[in-house]
Design a protein around this motif. Structure first.
Motif, mmCIF file in Angstrom:
data_model
loop_
_atom_site.group_PDB
_atom_site.id
_atom_site.type_symbol
_atom_site.label_atom_id
_atom_site.label_comp_id
_atom_site.label_asym_id
_atom_site.label_seq_id
_atom_site.Cartn_x
_atom_site.Cartn_y
_atom_site.Cartn_z
ATOM 1 N N TYR A 1 -2.276 24.300 8.640
ATOM 2 C CA TYR A 1 -2.188 25.359 7.627
ATOM 3 C C TYR A 1 -0.858 26.105 7.602
ATOM 4 O O TYR A 1 -0.676 27.001 6.789
ATOM 5 N N GLY A 2 0.038 25.796 8.523
ATOM 6 C CA GLY A 2 1.368 26.402 8.504
ATOM 7 C C GLY A 2 1.467 27.803 9.077
ATOM 8 O O GLY A 2 2.472 28.486 8.877
ATOM 9 N N SER A 3 0.434 28.271 9.765
ATOM 10 C CA SER A 3 0.473 29.599 10.394
ATOM 11 C C SER A 3 -0.452 29.609 11.600
ATOM 12 O O SER A 3 -1.250 28.689 11.794
ATOM 13 N N ASN A 4 -0.355 30.671 12.387
ATOM 14 C CA ASN A 4 -1.289 30.841 13.494
ATOM 15 C C ASN A 4 -2.690 31.119 12.963
ATOM 16 O O ASN A 4 -2.854 31.637 11.857
ATOM 17 N N ASN A 5 -3.688 30.793 13.758
ATOM 18 C CA ASN A 5 -5.074 31.039 13.386
ATOM 19 C C ASN A 5 -5.317 32.549 13.327
ATOM 20 O O ASN A 5 -5.177 33.239 14.334
ATOM 21 N N PRO A 6 -5.699 33.094 12.164
ATOM 22 C CA PRO A 6 -5.918 34.543 12.038
ATOM 23 C C PRO A 6 -7.171 35.027 12.766
ATOM 24 O O PRO A 6 -7.414 36.229 12.843
ATOM 25 N N ASN A 7 -7.951 34.103 13.315
ATOM 26 C CA ASN A 7 -9.189 34.468 14.019
ATOM 27 C C ASN A 7 -9.030 34.505 15.532
ATOM 28 O O ASN A 7 -9.977 34.852 16.235
#
Length: 191
Positions: free
Chosen positions: A127-133
């Motif tokens: 997804y191109g980013s760190n996991n927001p969870n």
């Protein structure tokens, strides 16, 4: 302003009615309850203080709940609000007198929420980013919450065990987790 002047000249009672509606609106808005954090989590899991409730647990109540989570936010950069529901659950009940030691929680991710179990490296690759969870899951783990990912959903989504956060256990299926936890007295919470 020109409208008010016109109303004032033509009909003073309309101006008075508009004034009272504005004051009533401001009064109502000022009375809106504000969500509160804590006492378990101080920056996650805001809830509202409800006074004079007719039904509430007492300090000796034992709460056991398994959350069935299959929700995916539309934005892949947004955290899953259903995971933070466990933070709210803990804050709300401890604030209202239930002993934290009397609360046992678990969740299982499946379907659209399987991506929430990915470690940062795997999430970033997809997804191109760190996991927001990540922070939500870490804080729940620190408070003894059992967390699972459905093995069937993981396999369907092409997620290997090495891509899953260490706090989350790989289960045979979400159906298995939900059946066993409910047979052990956990109440199912499904949104």
């Amino acid at each position: 302003m020109k409208i008010l002047v016109t109303l004032h000249k033509n009909n003073k009672k309309y101006l008075l009615a508009i004034t009272f509606m504005g004051l009533f609106y401001n009064y109502c808005m000022a009375q809106s309850p504000k969500p509160e954090y804590g006492p378990v989590f101080n920056q996650i899991g805001a809830t509202f203080n409800i006074e004079d409730v007719d039904f509430a647990p007492n300090s000796e109540t034992v709460l056991k709940a398994i959350f069935d989570i299959d929700y995916k936010p539309k934005d892949p950069l947004a955290s899953n609000s259903l995971i933070s529901s466990l933070h709210r659950y803990l804050n709300m009940h401890v604030r209202n007198g239930v002993k934290k030691s009397n609360i046992s929680l678990a969740f299982v991710l499946h379907g659209d929420s399987t991506k929430d179990a990915l470690n940062n490296e795997a999430y970033k690759k997809r997804y191109g980013s760190n996991n927001p969870n990540t922070q939500l899951i870490k804080t729940l783990s620190e408070h003894g919450v059992d967390m699972y990912i459905c093995g069937q959903s993981a396999a369907y989504s092409g997620i290997s065990k090495s891509e899953i956060m260490p706090e989350i256990k790989l289960a045979l299926s979400s159906m298995t987790v939900l059946t066993i936890y409910q047979s052990e007295g956990y109440s199912l919470i499904k949104f």
